[in-house]
Design an enzyme around this catalytic site. Sequence first.
Site, PDB file in Angstrom:
ATOM      1  CG  ASP A  31      -1.673  -1.073   1.352  1.00  0.00           C
ATOM      2  OD1 ASP A  31      -2.256  -1.580   0.342  1.00  0.00           O
ATOM      3  OD2 ASP A  31      -2.018  -1.835   2.351  1.00  0.00           O
ATOM      4  CD  GLU A 206      -9.343  -2.959  -1.416  1.00  0.00           C
ATOM      5  OE1 GLU A 206     -10.013  -3.119  -0.505  1.00  0.00           O
ATOM      6  OE2 GLU A 206      -8.640  -3.620  -2.065  1.00  0.00           O
TER       7      GLU A 206
END
Length: 559
Positions: A31, A206
């Site tokens: 991420d 997301e």
Amino acid sequence: MLGRFLNLLVAGLVGLATALTNPIIPGFNPDPSILRVNDTYYIATSTFEYFPAVPIYKSQNLVDWELVSHAFDRPEALILYGVPTGAGVWAPTLRYLHGRFYVIGMTRWVYDPINRLFPRMFYASSADLVTWSDLTWTEPWGIDPDLFVDPVTNKTYLTHQGINNNVDRIWGIYQLTIDLDTGASTSDVQLIYNGTLPNNSSSRPEGPHLYYKDEYYYMLTAEGGTDDSHRATIARSRTPSGPWEPAPNNPILFNGGYGYRYLTVQSTGHADMVETPDGRWFMTFLARRNVNGSSPLGRETFMTPMEWVDGWPVVQAPISLIVDAPGLPDNSAPPDMFYDEFNSTCLGNDYYQLRTPYTANYELTQGVGGLPPLRMLPNIYTLSNRDTPSALLRKQKSLNMTFSAGLAVPHGGFETARQEVGLSVYLSEFQHQDVAVKNCKQGGGLCVWTQMIRNGTVNETWTPVEVEEGGELALWIRAEPLRYRFGWSVDGCEIEWVAEVESKWLAFAPTNYFVFTGAMWALYATSNGFPWPVGAEEVGFNWVKEEYWGEELPEVDKW
Ligand SMILES: *[C@@H]1O[C@H](CO)[C@@H](O)[C@H](O)[C@H]1NC(C)=O
Ligand SMILES: *[C@@H]1O[C@H](CO)[C@@H](O)[C@H](O)[C@H]1NC(C)=O
Ligand SMILES: *[C@@H]1O[C@H](CO)[C@@H](O)[C@H](O)[C@H]1NC(C)=O
Ligand SMILES: *[C@@H]1O[C@H](CO)[C@@H](O)[C@H](O)[C@H]1NC(C)=O
Ligand SMILES: *[C@@H]1O[C@H](CO)[C@@H](O)[C@H](O)[C@H]1NC(C)=O
Ligand SMILES: *[C@@H]1O[C@H](CO)[C@@H](O)[C@H](O)[C@H]1NC(C)=O
Ligand SMILES: *[C@@H]1O[C@H](CO)[C@@H](O)[C@H](O)[C@H]1NC(C)=O
Ligand SMILES: *[C@@H]1O[C@H](CO)[C@@H](O)[C@H](O)[C@H]1NC(C)=O
Ligand SMILES: *[C@@H]1O[C@H](CO)[C@@H](O)[C@H](O)[C@H]1NC(C)=O
Ligand SMILES: *[C@@H]1O[C@H](CO)[C@@H](O)[C@H](O)[C@H]1NC(C)=O
């Protein structure tokens, strides 16, 4: 392909690198959120159940990254007591707003059916990345939060993945405006985007990130779940809240389209973008490196150059380990050897603990009073507990390396059979492969003990060792792409290898659990369920060493 060869030829003539070697930040670093301030780039990544949380890396050239600090580095800012593997701090966003760095994140306490409630999100800010503010809590629940200050209106947008309610849990991208100083909502939360995929359980838009460019607002999202269908898609709008027009070339990043388990690089997604001072663009994202179908190092930070074509980002596809990127410095060399004799007053910032430490689990002693330079303060917990053992962990950064350490332990044996000091390659409370010293089962004396955990089977070895007065026992773990080997040596003599395990068991979770992290090296000590015996001899480590070799993985996952 031809372009790549021409670039190599030109580079050979003028001495510039033409290719970028991925990952740019190897080891468990999912991420990635990237940012440039002035001439310096910064990346923040997820840490899940590890303490401290959210490392911030810094680079001047986009390929050499130095770990600067962690955004959540105090126990009171990071409550991880009892979180299962894969819960903890997920998907932060790093931004520079009004002259301060901000990291916004969230802590997933559990993801079990027991309590699937989404948590509230929080952020902290810092002027210098060293001293961080207390947490500011936001009002809504959600995951993968993003902070964006609209350069047109100066309003602060909090955009995140949310759910319609906690019963049917339909996922979407939600947004509100907030007061950055207090975290208070200044608008109601609204659902702004459902993503580009069909409405089923694998869609899950997301990881939103917002940008403003050429009078358009862009929203980059991750879709397709976190596994092989993971991808990046983008949409744009004339307002920060939509309506969103998806790019005609979506997904703009997706290696899963090239055949399941065919390419080595898989699960590309959760991207962020950055512009260099001279107007070039790069995209960072997470990806896995598959070796025979599994990825022991977990999700690492990758990068690729990016261009804007007709108002949309375009990257070269598919993503490979070596990416064309003329003009960047060559980053293909393995990391330098790491050797730590624990001789400074504080531990380097690249050591982690599991969850939130209750009390001190180690101490640097400077060798005063004959104490081990790294003195372990063992407690009741072991590496198999969903808790905080006395363990220091480091990211495994290469599939071709050795991790070793010199032990400070009583050579004649411990006071009890429960005491254990050793090394591990650790993924979770379920999967860790250990080489340690304990008392031998029969008779006294010290044994090197190994424990290999596969799928529900546990294999042990016991080897008696004799170490002379003043001698030193070292333990070794040799990592290769497909296996780990475990051994010991005395006084720097030849290593005796006593156990091995397939590397796929460092990429495995039991049913109902997830592998969101990657392999870590551990130095640990425990007395297996009881406090360390009062008055027992001190234990610890004299040094730790990591040696790296080239990885030379194939671009196609065939072994
Ligand atoms: C960036 O440059 C500006 C102007 O020189 C300076 O005020 C600011 O402190 C710099 N920011 C960082 C994070 O270096
Ligand atoms: C934007 O908002 C920030 C934070 O409230 C404030 O400090 C700053 O002065 C504002 N900037 C402008 C141009 O209004
Ligand atoms: C997203 O889907 C929901 C139904 O689940 C629908 O009510 C909503 O209008 C959609 N929102 C957007 C922004 O497309
Ligand atoms: C998606 O599917 C769910 C469950 O079937 C349904 O309730 C929801 O309205 C659907 N959303 C859209 C955008 O169609
Ligand atoms: C969702 O839909 C896509 C496209 O039809 C399909 O490939 C995928 O398997 C579906 N996922 C699930 C969980 O049904
Ligand atoms: C690769 O994976 C296959 C399928 O799981 C397995 O049968 C084979 O033994 C593995 N090869 C190596 C070299 O580990
Ligand atoms: C500390 O350890 C490092 C790494 O082994 C070594 O280079 C250095 O000389 C040591 N410093 C002292 C003061 O012993
Ligand atoms: C692990 O064991 C379970 C139960 O025997 C089995 O269902 C599962 O397929 C095994 N997983 C792997 C990766 O071998
Ligand atoms: C692990 O131990 C079991 C039981 O002793 C044995 O059957 C098996 O062959 C061992 N596996 C390996 C890979 O050594
Ligand atoms: C790992 O390093 C060794 C030692 O230098 C080398 O022989 C081997 O080819 C490397 N393995 C891989 C997969 O690159």
